[in-house]
Write a protein that holds these residues in place. Structure first.
Motif, PDB file in Angstrom:
ATOM      1  N   GLY A  52       0.763  -1.256  -0.002  1.00 20.77           N
ATOM      2  CA  GLY A  52      -0.053  -0.027   0.068  1.00 20.77           C
ATOM      3  C   GLY A  52       0.723   1.326  -0.109  1.00 20.77           C
ATOM      4  N   PHE A  53       1.997   1.022   0.869  1.00 19.00           N
ATOM      5  CA  PHE A  53       2.953   2.262   0.804  1.00 19.00           C
ATOM      6  C   PHE A  53       3.529   2.599  -0.430  1.00 19.00           C
ATOM      7  N   LEU A  54       4.012   1.547  -1.150  1.00 19.86           N
ATOM      8  CA  LEU A  54       4.675   1.539  -2.512  1.00 19.86           C
ATOM      9  C   LEU A  54       3.521   2.140  -3.358  1.00 19.86           C
ATOM     10  N   ASP A  55       2.476   1.542  -3.515  1.00 19.80           N
ATOM     11  CA  ASP A  55       1.269   2.091  -4.490  1.00 19.80           C
ATOM     12  C   ASP A  55       1.016   3.617  -4.200  1.00 19.80           C
ATOM     13  N   SER A  56       1.011   4.124  -2.916  1.00 21.76           N
ATOM     14  CA  SER A  56       0.907   5.510  -2.708  1.00 21.76           C
ATOM     15  C   SER A  56       2.128   6.281  -3.246  1.00 21.76           C
ATOM     16  N   ILE A  57       3.423   5.830  -3.106  1.00 20.22           N
ATOM     17  CA  ILE A  57       4.423   6.653  -3.574  1.00 20.22           C
ATOM     18  C   ILE A  57       4.465   6.525  -5.255  1.00 20.22           C
ATOM     19  N   ALA A  59       1.636   6.429  -7.200  1.00 29.76           N
ATOM     20  CA  ALA A  59       0.585   7.383  -7.595  1.00 29.76           C
ATOM     21  C   ALA A  59       0.761   8.851  -7.275  1.00 29.76           C
ATOM     22  N   GLY A  60       1.983   9.198  -6.640  1.00 35.10           N
ATOM     23  CA  GLY A  60       2.307  10.387  -6.392  1.00 35.10           C
ATOM     24  C   GLY A  60       1.768  11.205  -5.216  1.00 35.10           C
ATOM     25  N   ARG A  61       1.512  10.384  -4.246  1.00 31.61           N
ATOM     26  CA  ARG A  61       0.868  10.935  -2.977  1.00 31.61           C
ATOM     27  C   ARG A  61       1.749  11.582  -2.011  1.00 31.61           C
ATOM     28  N   TYR A  62       3.000  11.452  -2.331  1.00 29.75           N
ATOM     29  CA  TYR A  62       4.099  12.012  -1.228  1.00 29.75           C
ATOM     30  C   TYR A  62       4.768  12.785  -2.217  1.00 29.75           C
ATOM     31  N   SER A  63       4.473  13.361  -3.564  1.00 30.99           N
ATOM     32  CA  SER A  63       5.478  14.131  -4.134  1.00 30.99           C
ATOM     33  C   SER A  63       5.499  15.638  -3.785  1.00 30.99           C
ATOM     34  N   ASP A  64       4.800  16.223  -2.893  1.00 27.98           N
ATOM     35  CA  ASP A  64       5.133  17.311  -2.141  1.00 27.98           C
ATOM     36  C   ASP A  64       5.726  17.523  -0.959  1.00 27.98           C
ATOM     37  N   ILE A  65       6.165  16.404  -0.427  1.00 25.11           N
ATOM     38  CA  ILE A  65       7.147  16.381   0.766  1.00 25.11           C
ATOM     39  C   ILE A  65       8.470  16.339   0.484  1.00 25.11           C
TER      40      ILE A  65
END
Length: 65
Positions: A52-57, A59-65
């Motif tokens: 789930g964490f890798l899928d979030s990465i 999908a770009g969910r952490y791109s603004d961090i």
């Protein structure tokens, strides 16, 4: 204590020694550790949470961090 048989890997995006390392724990999940201090306790997460964490990465969910 960290099992000596774990095969730790580091992301190819890691530019220095301040990285997270991951190691599979059989069918049970993934162990994570800080590469700067590998002797400290590790974080263990389930295989489902890791994916789930890798899928979030991806999908770009952490791109603004």
């Amino acid at each position: 204590m960290v099992e000596p048989t774990l095969m730790w890997t580091r992301s190819s995006y890691c530019a220095d020694s301040a990285c997270v390392e991951a190691a599979p724990i059989g069918d049970h999940g993934v162990a994570l550790r800080d590469s700067k201090d590998p002797g400290q306790p590790v974080l263990r997460i389930s295989r489902a949470d890791w994916h789930g964490f890798l899928d979030s990465i991806t999908a770009g969910r952490y791109s603004d961090i």
